[in-house]
Structures are given as C-alpha cells and as structure tokens.
Design an enzyme around this catalytic site. Structure first.
Site, PDB file in Angstrom:
ATOM      1  N   GLU A 106       0.822  -1.211   0.000  1.00  0.00           N
ATOM      2  CA  GLU A 106       0.000   0.000   0.000  1.00  0.00           C
ATOM      3  C   GLU A 106       0.858   1.265   0.000  1.00  0.00           C
ATOM      4  OE1 GLU A 106      -3.548   1.895   2.850  1.00  0.00           O
ATOM      5  OE2 GLU A 106      -2.219   0.353   3.634  1.00  0.00           O
ATOM      6  N   LYS A 140      -9.304   2.679  -2.198  1.00  0.00           N
ATOM      7  CA  LYS A 140      -9.636   2.152  -0.875  1.00  0.00           C
ATOM      8  C   LYS A 140     -11.051   2.562  -0.478  1.00  0.00           C
ATOM      9  CE  LYS A 140      -7.136   1.589   3.504  1.00  0.00           C
ATOM     10  NZ  LYS A 140      -5.886   1.989   4.201  1.00  0.00           N
ATOM     11  N   CYS A 165      -5.584  -3.004   2.406  1.00  0.00           N
ATOM     12  CA  CYS A 165      -5.359  -2.984   3.853  1.00  0.00           C
ATOM     13  C   CYS A 165      -6.671  -3.072   4.643  1.00  0.00           C
ATOM     14  CB  CYS A 165      -4.543  -1.756   4.254  1.00  0.00           C
ATOM     15  SG  CYS A 165      -3.773  -1.908   5.889  1.00  0.00           S
TER      16      CYS A 165
END
Length: 555
Positions: free
Chosen positions: A45, A113, A150
């Site tokens: 990330e 994200k 994540c």
C-alpha cells in the site's frame, strides 16, 4: 499441462516522500520478478510515496509528482510482468488511497480504498475520500485478482463483493504497523476472509521504520480453509515467489518457505533497533550520542544504538556530579567497554557552581528543592546538545514509558534529544529486555554477543542521583506497582474503580492518575520513539494539556 501463475511478493522498505528512491525500489522488484518469470510483481500500500504520509499527501504538488513517477514507472516496466503498487490520486478534486496495476507500459487497472481507518495512529478519514468497491482485474488467461487495500480486508464487505464479482485470488496490499501481539490478530482476520470466500489470499505488508511506527512485514499466503502456504520473515526486506496452480477446485498456492516468528520480547527489542536504524538513515544522521548514567535505561539505549548503528557510531558521555556514586561511574564505564563504543566523562561541577552563583541573589533565603535537582539535569542536557551540535551526532534520550507517563523526567534536561528508543517500554519490561539482550544475539545486531549490559546495572535499585541517597521509589511507587497501574489507566483506559478492584491502593492509583494528567505538556514536547504497544504516547493517545477532569470512581 497444469495452468500456473506466479506472483512475486516484494516486502520492501520505502521512505516517505522519496518518490524517486521508492520508484527505484519498485523497478528493482519488477526486475527481480522478471528474472524469476513472474506474471505479477506486487508491492504494498502507498509504496510509491511511503506510508504514512500524514498531511503531506494533501499537497496537490506532491500527488502530482507521484502520478508522474507512476506513469514513468509503467513505461520503464513495460516488457515483463505486471506490477501492482500503491499511490495516491486526486480525481474530481477528491483524494484517494489507490492501488494500480501497471502492464505493457500503461496503467491497466486502478482500485481505490473503500474502508478508511480512523483510529490509533490512523487518520485516513481526514485525508482521503472513501471509494466505491472495485471489481477484480485480469492478466491475460491468468486468475481474476481482487485487491482489497489494507483496511478493506479487515471487514467482510469488500472481499465478499470482489469474490462475487469474480475474484479468484485476493492480493491484499498493506501498510500495517507493528504493535505487540498484532500478528496473530492479522492472521486470524485474514483466515476469516479466506474461510468466508473460499479463495486464496496473499497478504503483503510494508517493512521499515517511519517516525514512531515500525512496519514489520511478515507477509504470508493462505489457501482455502485458512491453511498457511507461505510465511515471510518479520522486519526484513525481501522477495518471495509464490506459484498458484489451477485445479478443479480453483487456484491453489504451492507450499513455500515458512519463517518462524520471534517471541514478543524479541520482537520489541528488534523494533527498537530497526526503528532507530531507519530513523537515522532516513533523516540523514550517521552517529548518535547519549548520556550514560550507570543506570538501566541509558545502558539499554546504548545497547540498542550499538546494535542499530555499530559501536563506532555511538558515543556515550558520563556527566557526574557530587551525587554520582562510584558504583555508577564504574557501571557506566563497564557498559561502554562491553559495547565497545566511545566514552567520555565531563563533570558538571563547574557549570553547576556557575549557575548556583548566578541564581544565588534570586534564591537567597530559600531552601534547596526540586529546582536545584532539575538544574543538574538541564546542565547535562545543555552539554550533550552542545556536543550534538558541534559534531552532528543525534542525541538520544533515555526515558522509559513509566517515566514518560508520570513525568518523572526534566523537560529541557534529560528529555532533550532527537529520538527515544525506549519511549513505549515500561520500566519492568526494560529490565526484561536487558536480560534478554544479554542472553541472545542475532545477525541483525551490530553489537557483540554476550553480556553487553552489566548485571550490576540490572540488579541495583534505580536512582536519578540528583540528591544524596536518592532512589526512584522515594518519589514513585515500586515499578511493579506503578507499571501495573499504568497499564490499566493508559493502555486499557481502565477506571480508578477498575484499578482498585484489581487490588491496587486507591490513594496510590489517584496519585498516579494525577501525575499522568499533569505531565501531558511534557509528552507534547518529548522526542519521538518507536511504537511497541497499541497505546503509545502521541497518535494512539491524544489528550488535552489543559484538563481539569479526574476519575472519582472507586471511592
């Protein structure tokens, strides 16, 4: 012939803001994957800009530089495997945490994200916009790959949506920092995603230090049922090539190497070493100095510094006063000798006499008290900072978490310094870590094996030695009691009543609570240090300096 697909996992150490350097690491990873005939090289990330960027990522010029580097990276990595890498992007005036697939010289896919962490050290809701859940991407006749970024994999929704959209393998790029006991939480969470969705999962984490945070790597691969197929080491940069075979039950990862994880105390010690090493390297410092008092805190900081940087880059300075015992002089010299680092002695008697003389007219008729004790500490801080300025050696401060919590330290004195390796380690654990280091040695330590912290230092009662026969327990509860209370009040947010129910004296608990709150201004000005717990001082625990509330429960 069985259809197979190879992913090169690049567990590497970027530097925040070093877009050019991070891009070079990405190119090297891509070349590693190309030489291994990989189909895909995966990076973690936000790798291109480093993580965490904090408010730096809000600068449009910074994001524009990153996007330019991303395009150039795609061009440079055209003839070979696809490359996935994290990078921020601004779209329609909104900032996103994104993850890109580069292939054939171009940006082939982009995921943004969805779940933004906003707890502990994370402020992503403040920085980024939440995006819609993206579908998977494909690479030729290979598997369809979903990339929950994540936090997206810490909840069922994103992984489930990606698999329902056709994802056959989940590749999870992470910037997940260390705290003690976090790895089993990660593993159990990812096993949950695999069991829910019945697809293999690649968990890819950053490694390396960034300010107070240490990214511990520990990347792994899980097959259906949550079975571990591959485990990379913690705290080490490296590559792992994982092969997936297409079976009648879907894609399955072949068995690979499985690194053994150290215990919590070993990991804590390594975090302190690696975080200092990276902090020095990434800020441009090569040498450190510290005041070596003959006590346990400065002794373990010296050991950490030598393990991180090598004895030739560490200078220890003893600054005795008339209250410094011969035992402390001997112990400090023995510690420096055992570590093999440079050692100087500078008496503070002359400067202290000059300060006493200068203040005499103002203090006439007043009894000596804490003021005079703090003057000694501040003279030491002044002399150490002078040395730091003159020779370009970063000053390390040496206060443990117990002292930091209750303010048992002198601001502008022994708190002076650029970094504090033991800031998030309670005193009782400092003793345990010192014994552990004497009994253990590893290739990542630059110091020698054996007893590098004299047993005499570990065994003697702690003292600041600012007045005759002073002991820490003259001012504080015994450290086993103090640390037990602090772990409840600070780490667990327990109430006074909870502490009393656990067996602690209410008067002692209230005194400790009072010291915690009135010391907030000191912590606000203290040096950074590596985060070992999930309740470290700074981003994990943000309290007002002015605060009149007190917990009156348990009475």
């Amino acid at each position: 012939m069985t259809k197979s697909f190879r992913i090169t996992m690049a567990q590497l150490n970027p530097t925040v803001g070093d877009i050019v350097g991070n891009a070079a690491l990405a190119r090297a990873a891509w070349a590693e994957g190309k030489s291994a005939d990989a189909d895909l090289v995966a990076l973690p990330e936000m790798f291109l800009v480093g993580y965490q960027t904090q408010d730096l990522v809000m600068r449009p010029a910074f994001v524009a530089d990153a996007q330019d580097a991303l395009v150039k990276l795609a061009e440079d990595c055209a003839d070979g495997p696809a490359l996935t890498i994290g990078c921020p992007v601004i779209e329609e005036g909104r900032l996103y945490n994104a993850y890109y697939t580069l292939r054939g010289g171009k940006i082939a896919a982009r995921m943004r994200k969805h779940f933004l962490p906003n707890f502990n050290v994370f402020d992503e809701v403040r920085l980024f916009k939440s995006a819609d859940i993206a579908g998977p991407f494909t690479l030729g006749d290979g598997p369809r790959i979903g990339c929950p970024i994540c936090e997206d994999a810490w909840y069922p929704d994103v992984c489930e949506a990606m698999v329902e959209s056709g994802a056959e393998i989940l590749v999870v790029p992470n910037g997940s920092p260390y705290f003690r006991g976090k790895f089993p939480i990660r593993m159990n969470t990812m096993v949950g995603r695999v069991v829910e969705n019945q697809v293999p999962l690649v968990y890819l984490n950053l490694v390396g230090g960034q300010d107070d945070q240490m990214f511990d790597g520990g990347s792994f691969v899980l097959n259906r049922g949550g079975k571990l197929a591959l485990q990379m080491p913690v705290f080490e940069s490296g590559y792992a090539h994982v092969d997936f075979d297409l079976t009648d039950k879907g894609w399955v990862a072949r068995e690979g190497d499985k690194a053994t994880l150290p215990d919590d105390l070993a990991q804590d010690y390594r975090v302190m070493v690696e975080a200092l090493r990276d902090y020095m390297r990434k800020t441009g410092f090569g040498k450190v100095l510290l005041g070596l008092s003959g006590g346990i805190d400065s002794a373990i900081v010296a050991a950490i510094a030598v393990d991180a940087l090598g004895a030739e880059n560490v200078r220890c300075v003893m600054l005795p006063s008339e209250y410094t015992s011969q035992g402390s002089l001997d112990d400090a010299a023995a510690a420096a000798t055992a570590l093999g680092c440079k050692y100087d002695t500078i008496s503070i008697a002359g400067p202290r006499a000059a300060v006493t003389e200068a203040l005499a007219p103002m203090f006439e008729g007043l009894e000596a008290d804490l003021t005079e004790e703090n003057i000694q500490s501040r003279i030491r801080g002044l002399l150490l900072m002078a040395r730091s300025n003159k020779f370009g050696e970063m000053l390390l401060t040496t206060g443990n978490k117990s002292e930091v919590a209750v303010g048992y330290a002198t601001i502008y004195g022994d708190m002076a310094g650029g970094y504090n390796p033991i800031k998030d380690m309670y005193k009782t654990r400092v003793f345990a870590a010192a014994r552990w280091r004497n009994a253990n040695h590893a290739p990542w330590m630059k110091g020698s094996a054996g007893e590098v912290i004299p047993v005499a230092i570990i065994d003697k009662p702690p003292s600041a030695e600012l007045r005759p026969d002073q002991k820490d327990e003259d001012s504080l509860p015994p450290y086993d009691v103090l640390d037990g209370i602090l772990e409840m009040l600070v780490d667990q947010d327990a109430s006074v009543a909870d502490c009393v129910a656990a067996g602690y004296d209410r008067t002692t608990v209230k005194r400790v609570e009072h010291l915690i709150y009135i010391s907030e201004y000191k912590r606000f000005q203290s040096a950074p240090g590596p985060r070992l717990s999930n309740r470290a001082f700074w981003l994990d625990r943000r309290y007002p300096i002015v605060n009149r509330w007190r917990d009156n429960s348990g009475g």
